[in-house]
Design a protein around this motif. Structure first.
Motif, PDB file in Angstrom:
ATOM      1  N   ARG A  94      44.408  32.157  39.285  1.00  0.00           N
ATOM      2  CA  ARG A  94      43.263  31.391  39.651  1.00  0.00           C
ATOM      3  C   ARG A  94      43.391  29.879  39.934  1.00  0.00           C
ATOM      4  N   ASP A 124      40.097  32.561  49.127  1.00  0.00           N
ATOM      5  CA  ASP A 124      38.759  32.037  48.497  1.00  0.00           C
ATOM      6  C   ASP A 124      37.479  32.742  49.176  1.00  0.00           C
ATOM      7  N   GLU A 153      41.404  26.384  40.242  1.00  0.00           N
ATOM      8  CA  GLU A 153      40.265  25.779  40.294  1.00  0.00           C
ATOM      9  C   GLU A 153      40.083  24.196  39.735  1.00  0.00           C
ATOM     10  N   LEU A 199      34.572  30.826  42.407  1.00  0.00           N
ATOM     11  CA  LEU A 199      35.368  29.994  41.453  1.00  0.00           C
ATOM     12  C   LEU A 199      34.649  28.848  41.085  1.00  0.00           C
TER      13      LEU A 199
END
Length: 592
Positions: free
Chosen positions: A277, A247, A279, A303
């Motif tokens: 991804r 990240d 999130e 993100l």
């Protein structure tokens, strides 16, 4: 492990866990379950026959994280996977191949870089103080992980260190390297350099390593340095079975050589790379994530975190994070102590509460205020649990008792031994060393009470010894105090982030855009440690500090003002003794 076992993963976690062939980049936001994804991906690969366990290397950045990964894999029935830090993997390879290549054992590892620097300084007529030596040690580490020679370092860092001009810093580094060679020793960074050099110079060694390890996973990839990335490339060779997880918003070690570009540029460096991804955050309530998202809005690689469905449904009842200004640091510390005492009185477990700050110096007022309120604390970065004298003594006595016949039950025996060393039913009313010792003994008793049925005293003593070696420390029933750097990778239900003021966060020497951006990421790490409640605070102090620019960036839309500050001292005194006993309601008792 079967395909059905993957059902516990969400859509994006499942995508990452089933992408078994590299290159794969998993962009995993705070609290999104990255360790779960890594272990499930490896276990799924082994289960389907795509991986052989002995040919998998999972690289982490701390010994504790590597141990946790191995434990999770064992719990899923997967053994034989090499889960190690970069340094541990490199050292194992050096120790294995060095005797064959050099006809001798590998050099030893120095145990104290600052002490050796002091000896080197003395040898060339320098007498820098310990603080300067520590800074020179950090400069050496940065130079090596950046793969720079001493002369190249001088060109990159021409300002010197403290009162040492760059010429003297260079001379000291040369003397340090010469002394290491004379003593036939390597430092921590040399391990990586030597391993990389061995792989580059010895094709047969490189071939053997690449044959042994075919599939690589690297956690916290935003924190890799140029040297670590080079070593990883040498391990891989021309293969592509690489999964990186990280990240960019949690890159907080740039000062030590970490470069998030390796994560952000991964798709361009590895053609055809798959990017997943993560999130959905499973740690924090929506109002806390709103603060985090506002702070990182528009930053490279940021993100956008959203609360998991069950937590998002409760968003309306979740408390909005607060920000409070105080006149001075003592008022701030007392008010935080009062809030914590109130949380404990309302039933919060002290283990689920943390106070975070930018620098260790900020902890002094906190320790005093919490001690005055009768609240026990653990300072991360202080003494390790198993290094505490009362713990060492208790473990020694438990081991001695384990060789003699025992008539009483296992837990009763442990309790009796700990009582003989000072454990009582009630903790000392004040904080300080006595309370710390009580909490440590109580933690040992809890470990015994939580041991599997049938555990013997000998097995328990052996487990304690193994945990000490692995730095697997039990959680004491104390409030945690930690710097933002030390808090990374951890989480608590209730977080109090103090010192959110210019000069503290961002810290005063963060004068460039890059430095301020790193400070922003530090604040982000602190915010995203919180699960249920988050309070931010700052104090004007004698120098008339101003609120942090980060508070302005977050804005009033996601933060609400905290309570009045004038009554902080009185509130702390009342909260510290709500029952007249000097101890907050709900504080720890000795486990029974």
């Amino acid at each position: 492990m079967s395909a059905g076992a993957l059902a516990g993963l969400d859509e994006h976690q499942l995508e990452a866990a089933t992408a078994l062939r590299g290159p794969v980049a998993v962009l995993a936001g705070a609290g999104t379950g990255k360790t779960r994804v890594i272990t499930h991906r490896i276990a799924h690969g082994v289960d389907t026959g795509a991986y052989s366990p002995g040919r998998v290397m999972a690289v982490t950045f701390t010994t504790k994280a590597a141990g946790e990964m191995r434990g999770r894999l064992r719990a899923m029935g997967v053994g034989g996977v090499s889960a190690r830090t970069f340094h541990a993997a490199a050292l194992a390879q050096l120790n294995f191949f060095w005797p064959t290549l050099a006809g001798d054992s590998a050099p030893g590892i120095i145990d104290n870089k600052v002490r050796m620097l002091a000896h080197a300084a003395d040898g060339i007529g320098l007498a820098p103080d310990v603080a300067t030596l520590r800074d020179v040690a950090s400069e050496i580490e940065w130079r090596k992980v950046s793969m720079l020679s001493v002369d190249a370092y001088a060109a990159a860092r021409p300002n010197g260190v403290g009162r040492l001009g760059v010429e003297r810093v260079v001379a000291l580094q040369h003397a340090y390297e010469k002394l290491k060679d004379e003593r036939r020793q390597l430092d921590f960074e040399d391990v990586l350099l030597a391993c990389a050099g061995m792989l580059e110079a010895e094709p047969q060694v490189a071939k053997a390593v690449r044959e042994q390890y075919r599939h690589f996973t690297v956690d916290e990839f935003q924190d890799v340095s140029p040297l670590q990335n080079r070593l990883l490339e040498l391990w891989l060779g021309d293969r592509r079975d690489l999964c990186v997880v990280g990240d960019a918003s949690q890159t907080i070690y740039s000062f030590a050589g970490a470069d998030a570009a390796y994560l952000l540029d991964f798709p361009s460096r590895y053609e055809g790379a798959r990017v997943v991804r993560l999130e959905t955050n499973y740690r924090s309530d929506a109002p806390i994530l709103a603060v985090a998202n506002e702070l990182m809005r528009g930053r490279p690689g940021a993100l956008h975190l959203s609360a998991a469905a069950d937590r998002d449904a409760e968003a309306g009842s979740a408390p909005v994070p607060t920000v409070t200004a105080f006149d001075d640091d003592r008022d701030e510390a007392r008010a935080v102590a009062a809030r914590i005492a109130a949380q404990i009185a309302d039933g919060a477990d002290p283990r689920h509460i943390a106070v975070l700050y930018r620098a260790h110096a900020q902890s002094a007022e906190l320790v005093a205020a919490l001690s005055d309120a009768g609240i026990a604390t653990t300072v991360l970065g202080g003494r390790r649990f198993f290094d505490m004298p009362e713990v060492r003594q208790a473990v020694m006595e438990l081991r001695a008792a384990s060789v003699a016949p025992i008539e009483s039950a296992f837990v009763d025996t442990v309790r009796d031994i700990l009582r003989s060393r000072g454990l009582t039913d009630e903790p000392p009313e004040a904080g300080g060393a006595l309370r710390d010792a009580w909490e440590a003994r109580a933690a040992l008793l809890r470990l015994a009470q939580e041991a599997p049925e049938g555990t013997t005293l000998r097995a328990f003593a052996d487990e304690l010894t193994a945990r000490a070696k692995a730095h697997d420390e039990p959680a004491m029933r104390t409030v945690t105090l930690a710097t933002l750097h030390a808090a990374k990778g951890l989480e608590w239900e209730h977080v109090h982030l103090i010192g959110v003021a210019e000069g503290l966060l961002p810290i005063s020497y963060a004068t460039t855009f890059e430095h301020v951006d790193e400070e922003r990421r530090l604040a982000y790490v602190g915010i995203t440690r919180a699960g249920r409640t988050l309070s931010l605070s700052w104090a004007r102090g004698v120098r008339e500090r101003q609120p942090s620019r980060f508070l302005r960036e977050i804005g009033n839309g996601t933060l609400r003002a905290g309570g009045a500050t004038a009554r902080a001292g009185a509130a702390t005194r009342r909260a510290g003794s709500p029952t007249g006993s000097g101890r907050p309601r709900g504080s720890a008792r000795a486990p029974r």
